[in-house]
Design a protein around this motif. Structure first.
Motif, short mmCIF file in Angstrom:
data_model
loop_
_atom_site.label_atom_id
_atom_site.label_comp_id
_atom_site.label_asym_id
_atom_site.label_seq_id
_atom_site.Cartn_x
_atom_site.Cartn_y
_atom_site.Cartn_z
N GLY A 230 27.46 31.08 95.01
CA GLY A 230 28.19 30.76 93.79
C GLY A 230 28.04 29.32 93.34
N GLN A 231 27.16 28.71 93.97
CA GLN A 231 26.92 27.30 93.60
C GLN A 231 25.99 27.25 92.38
N ALA A 232 26.34 26.40 91.38
CA ALA A 232 25.51 26.26 90.18
C ALA A 232 24.16 25.61 90.52
N ILE A 233 23.23 26.22 89.96
CA ILE A 233 21.87 25.66 90.14
C ILE A 233 21.26 25.42 88.76
N ASP A 234 20.24 24.60 88.72
CA ASP A 234 19.54 24.31 87.45
C ASP A 234 18.75 25.55 87.07
N VAL A 235 18.97 25.97 85.86
CA VAL A 235 18.30 27.19 85.41
C VAL A 235 16.79 27.00 85.43
N LYS A 236 16.38 25.74 85.37
CA LYS A 236 14.96 25.49 85.40
C LYS A 236 14.36 25.81 86.76
N THR A 237 15.29 25.81 87.84
CA THR A 237 14.80 26.09 89.19
C THR A 237 15.09 27.51 89.61
N ALA A 238 15.86 28.21 88.75
CA ALA A 238 16.20 29.60 89.06
C ALA A 238 14.97 30.47 88.87
N ASP A 239 14.93 31.55 89.72
CA ASP A 239 13.78 32.45 89.64
C ASP A 239 14.08 33.51 88.60
N VAL A 240 13.65 33.20 87.38
CA VAL A 240 13.94 34.09 86.25
C VAL A 240 12.60 34.57 85.68
N LYS A 241 12.54 35.86 85.41
CA LYS A 241 11.37 36.47 84.81
C LYS A 241 11.76 37.15 83.50
N VAL A 242 10.85 37.10 82.58
CA VAL A 242 11.06 37.77 81.29
C VAL A 242 10.47 39.16 81.43
N ILE A 243 11.39 40.16 81.33
CA ILE A 243 10.93 41.55 81.44
C ILE A 243 10.45 42.03 80.08
N THR A 244 11.24 41.70 79.05
CA THR A 244 10.85 42.07 77.68
C THR A 244 11.04 40.84 76.79
N GLY A 245 9.93 40.38 76.21
CA GLY A 245 10.01 39.21 75.39
C GLY A 245 10.04 39.55 73.89
N PRO A 246 10.35 38.55 73.00
CA PRO A 246 10.43 38.80 71.55
C PRO A 246 9.05 38.75 70.90
N ASP A 247 9.01 39.32 69.70
CA ASP A 247 7.79 39.22 68.88
C ASP A 247 7.98 38.03 67.95
N LEU A 248 7.22 37.03 68.21
CA LEU A 248 7.42 35.78 67.45
C LEU A 248 6.49 35.66 66.25
N SER A 249 5.84 36.69 65.90
CA SER A 249 4.97 36.63 64.74
C SER A 249 5.82 36.55 63.48
N ALA A 250 5.18 36.14 62.44
CA ALA A 250 5.88 35.97 61.18
C ALA A 250 6.38 37.29 60.62
N ALA A 251 5.85 38.39 61.17
CA ALA A 251 6.23 39.71 60.65
C ALA A 251 7.68 40.04 60.94
N LEU A 252 8.26 39.58 62.04
CA LEU A 252 9.63 39.94 62.43
C LEU A 252 10.60 38.78 62.25
N VAL A 253 10.14 37.82 61.39
CA VAL A 253 11.01 36.66 61.18
C VAL A 253 12.33 37.14 60.60
N GLY A 254 13.44 36.74 61.23
CA GLY A 254 14.77 37.08 60.77
C GLY A 254 15.35 38.35 61.37
N GLN A 255 14.54 39.07 62.14
CA GLN A 255 15.03 40.31 62.75
C GLN A 255 15.39 40.04 64.23
N PRO A 256 16.68 40.35 64.61
CA PRO A 256 17.09 40.15 66.02
C PRO A 256 16.31 41.07 66.95
N GLN A 257 15.93 40.53 68.12
CA GLN A 257 15.20 41.31 69.11
C GLN A 257 15.83 41.08 70.49
N THR A 258 15.97 42.24 71.24
CA THR A 258 16.59 42.14 72.58
C THR A 258 15.51 41.82 73.59
N VAL A 259 15.82 40.80 74.37
CA VAL A 259 14.91 40.41 75.43
C VAL A 259 15.59 40.67 76.77
#
Length: 547
Positions: free
Chosen positions: A12-41
């Protein structure tokens, strides 16, 4: 990372998120086509015990805020093109988040041709953090205008002037077209010092040229001042004094040796600007020393000297009197001995005005006036007398006239005037000429005068007998020489003058003079009387013998 706000470990000790082992399972579509549309990651976190957990986050894309702005259109010199960068053309840059960008290393520009005249479009490009590229353009004009110069030398002096155009060799406009430097907008920023204090020292002068685009550029040149080469040379002249004598200052200037400030020959205008301290009096002989002064274009005064020698005229006119006989030929030149001009050179009779006429058909004295005017206006006038004489009386006219042209009163024999005949034997009376011969037949009568000096006796009727030849012994007759005076012709100045008086008629030494004639006449009469008595006695004797 922007979706993570924090993390703890298994304890339960806080750690720096930069050192946490985090992986992106589903990332957003950053193309201009979906600009303004919320996406779940979907993110998966593995803690220090190896346990995993997933959690979701919403990502909504937005448009980039990146931008780039250029400066106003630029004009550059060809020499500046190689050093031209995007930073010289960019006004400002905004990143994707709308923040101003100070580091312009991500800004690029298209090229500029330094040799191409006219407008060129340059593109500026900026790439933001999201890789978005933004661009802008700017017009860049390469200004090909030029002003070229050269180094010059200028004569120093109090009023010296420097013409800046002499230091300019050419100019072009922004398009590289040649224009007249007189029409170029050139301003002198730094001018030279033209006083004599800096003679020989090069000085830098600066020009500013503004072309047709309003662009200015500065160029320089060297101006070196030098000493004037001006000189004024005089020429000695001689003027003959006289009413028409003339002199001008130009006569005393040697144009071939007189120079302007730059060493060139003085022009007619420059020579006209020369002055002198005095003006010679050409009516009065003497030597006048002139000081000639000339101020050159730079205000430098130079002087010279010249002598004006005013001399008396050498003109001369000489004439002679003469005597001619009636009917003889006469010309004006007969009485003109010499005429020379103002310089002593022979002049012709055509230059002499002759007034007066000679009537050779009539005896008399005729004055003839000769007038000569020399080049200086000096007038010479002489008068000669021409005496026309009549021919002498004919010696055979019986009048016993003395010939005025025969050498001085010689008695002319054979004229019936009772004069002793010089050719009949030395004074013997001619018995047949009525010259006072005693007639042997007159019985010794008294002699009777007949026609002047002749003495005649009364003849006797008895004719005398012949006697021995008593022809007179001839004596030589003295020669009388006549001399005709010849008029001298026009002589040169060096010819010796001959006086008319030199031509005299020689006198005969054997002719009787007036007193001698009277004495001789008395002797002759006495002799005749003696002969008459002798002949009378001789006649008486003869008669007695006859008886």
């Amino acid at each position: 990372m922007t979706n993570l706000t924090g993390a703890t470990d298994s304890l339960g000790q806080a750690i720096d998120v930069k050192t946490a082992d985090v992986k992106v399972i589903t990332g957003p579509d950053l193309s201009a086509a979906l600009v303004g549309q919320p996406q779940t990651v979907v993110l998966e976190y593995t803690d220090d015990l190896g346990r995993t957990q997933r959690f979701n986050a919403v990502v909504t894309t937005t448009a980039t805020q990146a931008s780039i702005t250029a400066k106003t259109d630029q004009v550059v010199w060809p020499g500046d093109v190689k050093n031209l960068t995007a930073a010289d053309l960019v006004h400002n840059v905004i990143d994707a988040d709308g923040q101003a960008v100070t580091d312009l290393s991500n800004v690029t520009m298209s090229g500029v041709d330094a040799t191409k005249a006219g407008v060129q479009t340059v593109t500026l490009t900026y790439t933001d953090a999201a890789g978005n590229r933004v661009t802008t353009t700017i017009n860049v004009t390469v200004d090909l205008a030029t002003l070229t110069t050269k180094d010059v030398q200028v004569v120093a002096g109090p009023t010296a002037k420097w013409d800046y155009l002499t230091s300019l060799t050419g100019a072009t406009d922004s398009l590289g077209q040649v224009i007249d430097v007189k029409n170029a907008r050139v301003q002198v920023v730094t001018a030279p010092d033209l006083s004599t204090a800096l003679i020989g020292q090069p000085q830098t002068v600066t020009f500013e040229y503004t072309d047709n685009l309003g662009q200015t550029q500065r160029v320089s040149a060297l101006v070196t001042t030098m000493k004037t080469q001006a000189a004024i040379a005089g020429r000695d002249v001689t003027v003959v004094a006289g009413p028409n004598a003339k002199w001008t200052l130009t006569d005393s200037l040697d144009g071939s040796q007189s120079l302007a400030a730059d060493g060139s020959a003085l022009s007619a205008t420059d020579l006209a600007a020369v002055t002198t301290n005095i003006t010679p009096n050409v009516q009065k002989p003497g030597t006048y020393v002139l000081t000639l002064s000339y101020v050159d274009a730079a205000g430098n005064l130079v002087t010279g000297t010249a002598n004006v020698n005013v001399v008396a005229s050498q003109a001369a006119l000489q004439v002679q009197d003469s005597q001619i006989k009636v009917g003889a030929n006469w010309q004006a030149a007969d009485n003109l001995l010499r005429v020379v001009d103002s310089t002593g050179q022979p002049a012709s009779i055509e230059q002499v005005t002759v007034t007066g006429t000679v009537d050779t058909t009539k005896a008399g004295i005729y004055p003839v006036t000769y007038k000569y005017t020399d080049a200086a206006g000096n007038v010479l006038e002489r008068t000669a007398n021409v005496t026309v004489v009549a021919e002498p009386t004919d010696p055979g006219n019986g009048g016993g006239t003395t010939d005025p042209g025969n050498g001085g009163g010689t008695t002319d024999p054979g004229n019936g005037g009772g004069t002793t005949d010089p050719g009949n034997g030395g004074g013997t009376t001619d018995p047949g000429n009525g010259g006072g011969t005693t007639d042997p037949d007159n019985g010794g009568g008294v002699a009777a005068p007949d026609n002047g000096d002749t003495i005649r006796t009364q003849p006797e009727p008895v004719t005398p007998e012949p006697v021995a030849d008593s022809s007179p012994v001839a004596t030589p007759q003295p020669t009388v020489k006549k001399t005709t005076i010849q008029a001298d012709q026009v002589r040169p100045a060096t010819a010796a003058l001959r006086s008319v008086a030199a031509a005299k008629t020689p006198q005969s030494s054997g002719l009787p003079q007036t007193d001698e004639r009277r004495t001789g006449m008395t002797t002759m009469v006495a002799g005749l009387l003696g002969l008459t008595g002798l002949f009378s006695a001789w006649g008486v004797t003869k008669r007695r013998q006859r008886k």
